[in-house]
Write a protein that holds these residues in place. Structure first.
Motif, mmCIF file in Angstrom:
data_model
loop_
_atom_site.group_PDB
_atom_site.id
_atom_site.type_symbol
_atom_site.label_atom_id
_atom_site.label_comp_id
_atom_site.label_asym_id
_atom_site.label_seq_id
_atom_site.Cartn_x
_atom_site.Cartn_y
_atom_site.Cartn_z
ATOM 1 N N ILE A 65 0.833 -1.200 0.000
ATOM 2 C CA ILE A 65 0.000 0.000 0.000
ATOM 3 C C ILE A 65 0.869 1.252 0.000
ATOM 4 O O ILE A 65 0.569 2.239 -0.682
ATOM 5 N N LEU A 66 1.945 1.192 0.756
ATOM 6 C CA LEU A 66 2.867 2.333 0.830
ATOM 7 C C LEU A 66 3.447 2.653 -0.542
ATOM 8 O O LEU A 66 3.674 3.820 -0.885
ATOM 9 N N LEU A 67 3.663 1.621 -1.350
ATOM 10 C CA LEU A 67 4.266 1.810 -2.665
ATOM 11 C C LEU A 67 3.238 2.105 -3.751
ATOM 12 O O LEU A 67 3.547 2.800 -4.729
ATOM 13 N N THR A 68 2.027 1.579 -3.603
ATOM 14 C CA THR A 68 1.050 1.642 -4.698
ATOM 15 C C THR A 68 -0.151 2.554 -4.436
ATOM 16 O O THR A 68 -0.875 2.889 -5.375
ATOM 17 N N LEU A 73 -6.630 -2.605 -1.978
ATOM 18 C CA LEU A 73 -5.808 -3.400 -1.077
ATOM 19 C C LEU A 73 -5.928 -2.888 0.351
ATOM 20 O O LEU A 73 -5.927 -3.672 1.306
ATOM 21 N N GLN A 74 -6.047 -1.568 0.509
ATOM 22 C CA GLN A 74 -6.244 -0.992 1.834
ATOM 23 C C GLN A 74 -7.521 -1.517 2.472
ATOM 24 O O GLN A 74 -7.556 -1.852 3.658
ATOM 25 N N SER A 75 -8.576 -1.613 1.678
ATOM 26 C CA SER A 75 -9.849 -2.109 2.194
ATOM 27 C C SER A 75 -9.729 -3.559 2.668
ATOM 28 O O SER A 75 -10.216 -3.922 3.750
ATOM 29 N N TRP A 76 -9.061 -4.389 1.877
ATOM 30 C CA TRP A 76 -8.852 -5.790 2.274
ATOM 31 C C TRP A 76 -7.960 -5.876 3.512
ATOM 32 O O TRP A 76 -8.212 -6.666 4.417
ATOM 33 N N GLU A 131 -9.197 3.793 10.016
ATOM 34 C CA GLU A 131 -10.581 4.077 9.634
ATOM 35 C C GLU A 131 -10.773 5.567 9.342
ATOM 36 O O GLU A 131 -11.653 5.940 8.562
ATOM 37 N N TRP A 132 -9.968 6.415 9.947
ATOM 38 C CA TRP A 132 -10.198 7.857 9.902
ATOM 39 C C TRP A 132 -9.217 8.625 9.019
ATOM 40 O O TRP A 132 -9.594 9.611 8.386
ATOM 41 N N LEU A 133 -7.973 8.200 8.997
ATOM 42 C CA LEU A 133 -6.966 8.979 8.274
ATOM 43 C C LEU A 133 -7.221 8.962 6.764
ATOM 44 O O LEU A 133 -7.490 7.912 6.190
ATOM 45 N N PRO A 134 -7.116 10.110 6.109
ATOM 46 C CA PRO A 134 -7.387 10.165 4.659
ATOM 47 C C PRO A 134 -6.174 9.800 3.795
ATOM 48 O O PRO A 134 -6.326 9.590 2.591
ATOM 49 N N TRP A 135 -4.988 9.727 4.401
ATOM 50 C CA TRP A 135 -3.772 9.514 3.609
ATOM 51 C C TRP A 135 -3.485 8.014 3.491
ATOM 52 O O TRP A 135 -3.103 7.344 4.461
ATOM 53 N N ILE A 136 -3.625 7.503 2.278
ATOM 54 C CA ILE A 136 -3.551 6.058 2.062
ATOM 55 C C ILE A 136 -2.168 5.504 2.389
ATOM 56 O O ILE A 136 -2.033 4.429 2.965
ATOM 57 N N ARG A 137 -1.113 6.244 2.048
ATOM 58 C CA ARG A 137 0.238 5.753 2.312
ATOM 59 C C ARG A 137 0.541 5.745 3.814
ATOM 60 O O ARG A 137 1.264 4.876 4.303
ATOM 61 N N VAL A 138 -0.012 6.697 4.540
ATOM 62 C CA VAL A 138 0.158 6.696 5.996
ATOM 63 C C VAL A 138 -0.521 5.477 6.598
ATOM 64 O O VAL A 138 -0.013 4.857 7.541
ATOM 65 N N LEU A 142 1.273 2.590 8.872
ATOM 66 C CA LEU A 142 0.810 2.181 10.199
ATOM 67 C C LEU A 142 0.730 0.663 10.322
ATOM 68 O O LEU A 142 1.055 0.097 11.368
ATOM 69 N N TYR A 143 0.288 -0.008 9.258
ATOM 70 C CA TYR A 143 0.268 -1.476 9.291
ATOM 71 C C TYR A 143 1.685 -2.030 9.450
ATOM 72 O O TYR A 143 1.917 -2.975 10.202
ATOM 73 N N VAL A 144 2.607 -1.429 8.718
ATOM 74 C CA VAL A 144 4.006 -1.868 8.821
ATOM 75 C C VAL A 144 4.524 -1.649 10.239
ATOM 76 O O VAL A 144 5.202 -2.509 10.810
ATOM 77 N N ALA A 145 4.193 -0.493 10.818
ATOM 78 C CA ALA A 145 4.643 -0.186 12.174
ATOM 79 C C ALA A 145 4.056 -1.163 13.184
ATOM 80 O O ALA A 145 4.746 -1.602 14.111
ATOM 81 N N LEU A 146 2.782 -1.523 13.019
ATOM 82 C CA LEU A 146 2.152 -2.474 13.946
ATOM 83 C C LEU A 146 2.834 -3.831 13.886
ATOM 84 O O LEU A 146 3.176 -4.410 14.922
ATOM 85 N N ALA A 147 3.047 -4.327 12.670
ATOM 86 C CA ALA A 147 3.715 -5.619 12.523
ATOM 87 C C ALA A 147 5.133 -5.573 13.075
ATOM 88 O O ALA A 147 5.589 -6.510 13.746
ATOM 89 N N GLY A 148 5.841 -4.484 12.814
ATOM 90 C CA GLY A 148 7.198 -4.350 13.327
ATOM 91 C C GLY A 148 7.236 -4.282 14.840
ATOM 92 O O GLY A 148 8.121 -4.871 15.469
ATOM 93 N N TYR A 149 6.270 -3.573 15.420
ATOM 94 C CA TYR A 149 6.216 -3.485 16.882
ATOM 95 C C TYR A 149 5.995 -4.857 17.507
ATOM 96 O O TYR A 149 6.681 -5.229 18.472
ATOM 97 N N ILE A 150 5.054 -5.623 16.966
ATOM 98 C CA ILE A 150 4.772 -6.959 17.517
ATOM 99 C C ILE A 150 5.984 -7.866 17.353
ATOM 100 O O ILE A 150 6.352 -8.598 18.287
ATOM 101 N N ALA A 151 6.608 -7.818 16.182
ATOM 102 C CA ALA A 151 7.795 -8.657 15.951
ATOM 103 C C ALA A 151 8.937 -8.280 16.884
ATOM 104 O O ALA A 151 9.758 -9.131 17.254
#
Length: 203
Positions: A65-68, A73-76, A131-138, A142-151
């Motif tokens: 999503i960050l690249l494209t 894909l964001q919805s899925w 759900e709220w942020l309008p910026w798709i790349r952000v 955030l998904y990347v940050a969540l996965a990185g934090y858990i890892a």
């Protein structure tokens, strides 16, 4: 295509997955120390791992999503994130029952318990922001940050009461196999829920 021909097929698949999960938990071998409590541990580990793997998948999709900037894909990914969160919370619920049976209560100061609660809070914050942020790349970031934090946080969390890979180190091959089998079934349940939610959006 099959679900369009037979609208009951997807519900039959769901019932089959639930029945298989229940059957494996009931028929799986007991552990000498934990006794019947191992059944709660089976479910706890399966749902928790399924939720974590879902978060990792969100992190991978977040990179795309960050690249494209793909809104589809964001919805899925958002659907996968919420379902992963539900699975992770379900694992936490089973953990509470297992801790009550094993330790006579829930030790909130125990590092693994505390880190699980923090991960739950971080996950729900990320999902709400997406759900709220309008910026798709952000959102993808955030998904990347969540996965990185858990890892990052899991190997950093010391084990005080929780055993170190008790299932994987068990001398019983059947106990060792039960954990990945149940995790796979929990993940398939997650896949079913995600596809059902996305299909419902198009009706």
């Amino acid at each position: 295509m099959l679900s369009k021909r037979n609208p009951y097929l997807r519900w039959l698949i769901l019932l089959l997955l639930l029945a298989l999960f229940f059957a494996v938990v009931v028929l799986a071998p007991l552990e000498k120390t934990l006794g019947e409590t191992i059944r709660l541990v089976y479910a706890h580990v399966a749902f928790t791992r399924a939720g974590m793997f879902g978060f990792y998948l969100c992190g991978f999709l977040g990179l795309i999503i960050l690249l494209t900037s793909s809104h589809k894909l964001q919805s899925w990914t958002q659907a996968i994130g919420w379902v992963s969160f539900a699975l992770f919370v379900m694992g936490g619920i089973f953990s509470v029952f297992a801790q009550q049976a094993s330790w006579g209560g829930v030790p909130l100061a125990e590092p693994r318990v505390r880190s699980s609660m923090i991960m739950t809070a971080v996950a729900v914050i990320v999902l709400l922001l997406n759900e709220w942020l309008p910026w798709i790349r952000v959102r993808g970031l955030l998904y990347v940050a969540l996965a990185g934090y858990i890892a990052w946080v899991i190997p950093q969390t010391p084990l005080v009461l929780h055993p170190q890979n008790a299932g994987g180190s068990s001398p019983s091959i059947w106990i060792r196999l039960t954990f990945p089998v149940l995790t796979a079934l929990a993940m398939l349940l997650g896949v079913w829920i995600v596809t059902y939610l996305k299909r419902s959006e198009t009706l």
